[in-house]
Enzyme design. Structure first.
Site, PDB file in Angstrom:
ATOM      1  N   ILE A  22       0.829  -1.206   0.000  1.00 22.83           N
ATOM      2  CA  ILE A  22       0.000   0.000   0.000  1.00 22.83           C
ATOM      3  C   ILE A  22       0.860   1.252   0.000  1.00 22.83           C
ATOM      4  O   ILE A  22       0.508   2.252  -0.633  1.00 22.83           O
ATOM      5  CB  ILE A  22      -0.985  -0.008   1.192  1.00 22.83           C
ATOM      6  CG1 ILE A  22      -2.085   1.035   0.991  1.00 22.83           C
ATOM      7  CG2 ILE A  22      -0.262   0.221   2.514  1.00 22.83           C
ATOM      8  CD1 ILE A  22      -3.005   0.748  -0.158  1.00 22.83           C
ATOM      9  N   LYS A  98      -5.811   2.736   7.274  1.00 27.55           N
ATOM     10  CA  LYS A  98      -6.978   2.112   7.910  1.00 27.55           C
ATOM     11  C   LYS A  98      -6.698   0.635   8.183  1.00 27.55           C
ATOM     12  O   LYS A  98      -5.942   0.001   7.425  1.00 27.55           O
ATOM     13  CB  LYS A  98      -8.221   2.283   7.042  1.00 27.55           C
ATOM     14  CG  LYS A  98      -8.097   1.682   5.620  1.00 27.55           C
ATOM     15  CD  LYS A  98      -8.425   0.204   5.596  1.00 27.55           C
ATOM     16  CE  LYS A  98      -8.200  -0.431   4.267  1.00 27.55           C
ATOM     17  NZ  LYS A  98      -8.304  -1.915   4.297  1.00 27.55           N
ATOM     18  N   ASP A 175     -10.694  -6.687   6.429  1.00 27.55           N
ATOM     19  CA  ASP A 175      -9.719  -5.706   5.975  1.00 27.55           C
ATOM     20  C   ASP A 175     -10.252  -4.947   4.762  1.00 27.55           C
ATOM     21  O   ASP A 175     -10.217  -3.716   4.745  1.00 27.55           O
ATOM     22  CB  ASP A 175      -8.380  -6.361   5.665  1.00 27.55           C
ATOM     23  CG  ASP A 175      -7.358  -5.349   5.186  1.00 27.55           C
ATOM     24  OD1 ASP A 175      -6.781  -4.642   6.029  1.00 27.55           O
ATOM     25  OD2 ASP A 175      -7.150  -5.251   3.960  1.00 27.55           O
TER      26      ASP A 175
END
Length: 315
Positions: A22, A98, A175
């Site tokens: 990410i 997040k 997730d």
């Protein structure tokens, strides 16, 4: 941006903590495209060569690295809290991927430690999907009658080799699904709750690979069908019906909107550039933003879960 001598401004010097998928796919390009930030360091035990100095820990960076003003934490959630607290104690602005932490208690600890003069930002990237704001505008003044949520994706495609997803605190299918929850809690102010939760967990793993939920929004029923298997049926859809006969569909994780069966409205996503633009605004305004509502729904699903065995799965 920081105010410098004679009113000049300079970019906020930021370090990425965690250099996984990410960070490389989203955070680094978003920072590069924002004149308000300058990536000056990476913190990752692997010491990757990404064009800036790399350090094995935040402590090592703070001890002997370049000066920084902020950190963006892109690690697995199980270790985010300690890093966030370290950054806050060092007087840094802190951005968290997040979910902001592995538990609600950890989020509360971060919130309690936040300093009035520095920003702490718990990000929810899907809230910046292009059709989320129009969906909220259309729902304003309407009452939801019923709805359904379908969130399906291939864990091996989107999270290759990420074994932490299947450990305690890794959330498994939640997730990706927490992105849906972040949208649901953004498009209406009506309260959301979980009333039933069924999990399927493969042997040897600690988090569900699929789940079925019964939810409520302001008392109205919403079903959720969640899958994280290897298949070709990816879908990210929220469908809501309102008591006045209206119908809303958000597809593609918030990139496509269909209202009352009309032609779809679609825009490409640019969620992470929007995250960093908002981070800059929070820093400039001396504000923090820590919203745990999506994680609270996940926690409730785990508390109510009825668990059954799923087919074997190798992360």
């Amino acid at each position: 941006m920081k105010q410098g001598p004679e009113g000049l401004t300079s970019p906020t010097r930021i370090a990425l903590v965690g250099a996984g998928k990410i960070a490389r796919d989203q955070h680094i390009p978003a920072i590069a495209g924002n004149d308000g930030f300058s990536l000056v360091a990476i913190v990752d035990p692997a010491l990757p060569d990404l064009g800036v100095p790399a350090f094995a820990s935040l402590a090592a960076l703070l001890d002997g690295g370049p000066d920084i003003d902020a950190i963006a934490i892109c690690t697995p959630p199980q270790v985010r809290t300690a890093i966030a607290l370290e950054g806050i104690a060092a007087g840094l602005h802190v951005l968290m991927e997040k979910p902001p932490a592995a538990t609600l208690s950890e989020v509360a600890a971060i919130e309690a430690a936040a300093r009035a003069d520095h920003t702490v930002y718990a990000t929810w990237h899907s809230r910046f999907a292009p059709m989320v704001a129009p969906a909220r505008g259309w729902l304003a003044g309407r009452k939801i009658r019923a709805g359904r949520l379908v969130w399906r994706e291939d864990a091996h495609r989107w999270h290759p080799g990420q074994h932490w997803l299947w450990q305690p605190g890794g959330l498994g299918v939640f997730d990706p699904t927490i992105n849906a929850f972040s949208i649901l809690t953004a498009i209406t102010d009506a309260p959301w709750s979980i009333v039933r939760s069924d999990f399927q967990i493969p042997a040897g793993l600690h988090a569900p690979i699929s789940a079925q939920l019964e939810m409520r929004v302001g008392g109205a029923p919403v079903t959720a069908d969640l899958h994280f298997h290897d298949d070709d049926t990816a879908e990210w859809t929220i469908a809501l019906e309102t008591e006045d006969g209206g119908r809303l569909e958000l597809r593609d994780g918030g990139a496509t909107l269909i209202l009352d069966g009309a032609e779809p409205r679609h825009q490409p996503k640019a969620e992470y550039p929007a995250i960093y633009a908002h981070f800059g605004e929070l820093i400039a305004g001396g504000r923090s933003e820590i919203d745990a509502c999506p994680l609270r729904l996940v926690a409730d699903a785990f508390l109510l879960a009825r668990v059954s065995a799923a087919a074997p799965f190798e992360p």
